[in-house]
Each structure stands twice: as C-alpha cells, then as structure tokens.
Design a protein around this motif. Structure first.
Motif, PDB file in Angstrom:
ATOM      1  N   ILE A 128       0.841  -1.203   0.000  1.00 63.27           N
ATOM      2  CA  ILE A 128       0.000   0.000   0.000  1.00 63.27           C
ATOM      3  C   ILE A 128       0.874   1.251   0.000  1.00 63.27           C
ATOM      4  O   ILE A 128       0.611   2.218  -0.736  1.00 63.27           O
ATOM      5  CB  ILE A 128      -0.943  -0.009   1.216  1.00 63.27           C
ATOM      6  CG1 ILE A 128      -1.958  -1.148   1.093  1.00 63.27           C
ATOM      7  CG2 ILE A 128      -1.648   1.336   1.352  1.00 63.27           C
ATOM      8  CD1 ILE A 128      -2.836  -1.321   2.319  1.00 63.27           C
ATOM      9  N   ALA A 129       1.940   1.262   0.811  1.00 63.76           N
ATOM     10  CA  ALA A 129       2.827   2.430   0.879  1.00 63.76           C
ATOM     11  C   ALA A 129       3.493   2.703  -0.463  1.00 63.76           C
ATOM     12  O   ALA A 129       3.580   3.856  -0.907  1.00 63.76           O
ATOM     13  CB  ALA A 129       3.885   2.211   1.959  1.00 63.76           C
ATOM     14  N   MET A 130       3.952   1.653  -1.134  1.00 64.04           N
ATOM     15  CA  MET A 130       4.589   1.842  -2.437  1.00 64.04           C
ATOM     16  C   MET A 130       3.594   2.330  -3.482  1.00 64.04           C
ATOM     17  O   MET A 130       3.920   3.181  -4.311  1.00 64.04           O
ATOM     18  CB  MET A 130       5.257   0.538  -2.891  1.00 64.04           C
ATOM     19  CG  MET A 130       6.511   0.182  -2.125  1.00 64.04           C
ATOM     20  SD  MET A 130       7.462  -1.134  -2.919  1.00 64.04           S
ATOM     21  CE  MET A 130       6.296  -2.495  -2.825  1.00 64.04           C
ATOM     22  N   LEU A 131       2.373   1.796  -3.457  1.00 67.12           N
ATOM     23  CA  LEU A 131       1.351   2.235  -4.410  1.00 67.12           C
ATOM     24  C   LEU A 131       1.004   3.709  -4.204  1.00 67.12           C
ATOM     25  O   LEU A 131       0.884   4.474  -5.166  1.00 67.12           O
ATOM     26  CB  LEU A 131       0.097   1.374  -4.265  1.00 67.12           C
ATOM     27  CG  LEU A 131       0.202  -0.079  -4.764  1.00 67.12           C
ATOM     28  CD1 LEU A 131      -1.072  -0.841  -4.428  1.00 67.12           C
ATOM     29  CD2 LEU A 131       0.452  -0.113  -6.266  1.00 67.12           C
ATOM     30  N   VAL A 132       0.852   4.091  -2.945  1.00 68.66           N
ATOM     31  CA  VAL A 132       0.521   5.489  -2.650  1.00 68.66           C
ATOM     32  C   VAL A 132       1.665   6.406  -3.073  1.00 68.66           C
ATOM     33  O   VAL A 132       1.451   7.440  -3.723  1.00 68.66           O
ATOM     34  CB  VAL A 132       0.210   5.666  -1.156  1.00 68.66           C
ATOM     35  CG1 VAL A 132       0.112   7.149  -0.789  1.00 68.66           C
ATOM     36  CG2 VAL A 132      -1.086   4.955  -0.792  1.00 68.66           C
TER      37      VAL A 132
ATOM     38  N   ALA B 102      10.328   2.805   2.759  1.00 72.59           N
ATOM     39  CA  ALA B 102       9.763   2.063   3.883  1.00 72.59           C
ATOM     40  C   ALA B 102       8.844   0.957   3.389  1.00 72.59           C
ATOM     41  O   ALA B 102       8.866  -0.171   3.901  1.00 72.59           O
ATOM     42  CB  ALA B 102       9.006   3.025   4.806  1.00 72.59           C
ATOM     43  N   GLY B 103       8.019   1.266   2.392  1.00 73.43           N
ATOM     44  CA  GLY B 103       7.130   0.243   1.836  1.00 73.43           C
ATOM     45  C   GLY B 103       7.894  -0.894   1.199  1.00 73.43           C
ATOM     46  O   GLY B 103       7.525  -2.067   1.338  1.00 73.43           O
TER      47      GLY B 103
ATOM     48  N   LEU C 138       7.900  11.320  -0.188  1.00 71.07           N
ATOM     49  CA  LEU C 138       7.449  10.195  -1.001  1.00 71.07           C
ATOM     50  C   LEU C 138       8.559   9.162  -1.184  1.00 71.07           C
ATOM     51  O   LEU C 138       8.296   7.959  -1.211  1.00 71.07           O
ATOM     52  CB  LEU C 138       6.971  10.692  -2.361  1.00 71.07           C
ATOM     53  CG  LEU C 138       5.680  11.517  -2.367  1.00 71.07           C
ATOM     54  CD1 LEU C 138       5.298  11.894  -3.790  1.00 71.07           C
ATOM     55  CD2 LEU C 138       4.542  10.744  -1.688  1.00 71.07           C
ATOM     56  N   ALA C 139       9.811   9.628  -1.305  1.00 69.84           N
ATOM     57  CA  ALA C 139      10.934   8.693  -1.418  1.00 69.84           C
ATOM     58  C   ALA C 139      11.067   7.860  -0.156  1.00 69.84           C
ATOM     59  O   ALA C 139      11.293   6.644  -0.209  1.00 69.84           O
ATOM     60  CB  ALA C 139      12.228   9.461  -1.690  1.00 69.84           C
TER      61      ALA C 139
ATOM     62  N   PHE D 166       3.793  10.264  -9.539  1.00 65.36           N
ATOM     63  CA  PHE D 166       3.409  10.401 -10.942  1.00 65.36           C
ATOM     64  C   PHE D 166       2.354  11.493 -11.138  1.00 65.36           C
ATOM     65  O   PHE D 166       2.355  12.198 -12.156  1.00 65.36           O
ATOM     66  CB  PHE D 166       2.886   9.071 -11.489  1.00 65.36           C
ATOM     67  CG  PHE D 166       3.970   8.065 -11.731  1.00 65.36           C
ATOM     68  CD1 PHE D 166       5.076   8.367 -12.515  1.00 65.36           C
ATOM     69  CD2 PHE D 166       3.884   6.799 -11.179  1.00 65.36           C
ATOM     70  CE1 PHE D 166       6.075   7.444 -12.740  1.00 65.36           C
ATOM     71  CE2 PHE D 166       4.880   5.859 -11.401  1.00 65.36           C
ATOM     72  CZ  PHE D 166       5.984   6.181 -12.189  1.00 65.36           C
ATOM     73  N   ALA D 167       1.467  11.614 -10.170  1.00 60.51           N
ATOM     74  CA  ALA D 167       0.362  12.554 -10.330  1.00 60.51           C
ATOM     75  C   ALA D 167       0.765  14.001 -10.065  1.00 60.51           C
ATOM     76  O   ALA D 167       0.292  14.924 -10.751  1.00 60.51           O
ATOM     77  CB  ALA D 167      -0.795  12.164  -9.408  1.00 60.51           C
TER      78      ALA D 167
END
Length: 242
Positions: free
Chosen positions: A66-70, A94-95, A88-89, A76-77
């Motif tokens: 979930i963390a990587m997807l978010v 962490a994800g 975000l990095a 990208f957005a």
C-alpha cells in the motif's frame, strides 16, 4: 550578432535533493525496525503482536505494498518539489522494506518467515540496500550523457555484453553479484567466469554428476557451508528454525 544567428544551448539541471539517500535510509531503518519487532513477537516479549482481521493474519507486506502504491501514484500525479519528493521517497523506501522483508512469502506462497527458505527475504533486502547505495554513489551505466549516434551504439553493445555476463552469473547461482554487476560490470564478469554453485541451473545443465567441475563445485560450495555473511544475516534476521 543578431539573436537569430546565434544558437544558444540551455541545459537545466534539476538536483534530486538526495532523494535516493532518503529512500535507502528509510529502507534500512524500516527493515531493521521490522526485524526487531518480529523477533520480539517471536520471543513473546514486548507489547507487539501479530495483526489479525477476522481470523486472518495480516502480513506486514500488505502495508508495504500500500505504501509503495501510494508513493508511486502521488509521485506520478503531482511531481512534488522539496520536501514532498523526499517524503514520497522515504514512504516508498519504507514500503519496499516491509514488502521485501516477506519476499520469501510471496515467492513460496506460504508463511516461511522463520524457516531456511525465509532467509531469501534477508538476501533480497541486503541486495536492495547494496544496489540502492551504488545508485546513490553514482553507479548508473544507463544514464544519458549526450553521446553521439556511434557512441550510443557502442555503449548499447557494451551494456548488452554486461547483461549477458550478469545473466550468466545469476544462472551460476550468484544472484547478488549478477544484479550488482549491472551497475559495476567487472563484478558480473568475474562472477560469470568463476565456478558455478552445485545447485545452480548452470551446474545442472553443464556439470555432469561425475565430472571434475562438479566435484570442484561441491568442494568449493559444500552442503551446510557457512560464511561471515551468513553470521551477519543471522544477527540481523534471526536464526531460522530447524
């Protein structure tokens, strides 16, 4: 000189503000913290317990995915600047740590966290840190440095040769050096030219059971062989159950 007759080349350099270091740092901190918590749970010490929802054990790789997807979707957005890019990095790092810490689970599709098969998770995490540190240090043979067409063709050929050596190293059972060799070509060359591990695909295909190479491979990599790296993995990841 008129402005129309002049050719001006403007090069805009956008620093990454140490984004790679944020990602690797978050990965290391999260991985170490996760291993500490899971070892405390295993020993029955401290306030930590396995998370269950409706009788189903929720593995921490779920939170990592979930963390990587978010993090990926937000990057990208919105393409945020400082400090959003660093946040975000760190979230992605962490994800990735939570996900790779259970790499053996999604490889074997069963809970092998504390078994010998589960040691693949520690191997994957160590490899991810090594590759991340190399990238942070600037080892990136795939970067575009504005070469001409002929130079680009030669560079592509060299990359193809490096890829072949890396694949050869992986087939010889040397996954870590094969992957690292993609960034540091000499590593994959040396690993590919050396003796294959006896349980590797290369050994099964190329070393007859009674051949000299098969005997040399067994002497070089005997069953139950342990190295200093194995001791380090036990220290970080815990000793697998027998």
């Amino acid at each position: 000189m008129r402005a129309a007759d002049a050719e001006v080349e403007i090069v805009i350099t956008v620093p990454n503000h140490g984004i790679g270091l944020w990602m690797v740092g978050a990965f290391v901190v999260t991985f170490v913290g996760t291993r500490v918590i899971t070892r405390l749970i295993r020993a029955g010490r401290g306030p930590f317990r396995n998370v269950e929802v409706g009788g189903t054990h929720v593995h921490h790789q779920v939170y990592g995915i979930i963390a990587m997807l978010v993090a990926g979707a937000m990057e990208f957005a919105y393409r945020p600047d400082t400090p959003g890019a660093q946040i975000l990095a760190a979230l992605f790092g962490a994800g990735a740590a939570l996900t790779l810490d259970e790499y053996a689970l999604w490889l074997h599709l069963e809970d092998v966290y504390w078994s010998h098969e589960g040691r693949k998770s520690v191997d994957a995490a160590f490899l991810a840190v090594a590759v991340g540190l190399l990238l942070v240090a600037g080892f990136n043979p795939f970067s575009d440095s504005g070469r001409g067409a002929a130079a680009n063709a030669a560079f592509a050929a060299l990359l193809l040769v490096d890829l072949l050596f890396s694949v050869g190293a992986i087939l010889k059972g040397k996954t870590a050096t094969g992957v690292i060799g993609l960034l540091v070509p000499l590593v994959s060359v040396v690993a590919c030219l050396r003796l294959a591990k006896p349980d590797s695909p290369w050994a099964r295909w190329r070393y007859r059971p009674d051949s000299r190479r098969a005997e040399r491979a067994l002497r070089r990599y005997p069953p139950g062989r342990r190295t200093r790296m194995d001791a380090l993995k036990d220290f970080v990841g815990g000793v697998p159950k027998q």
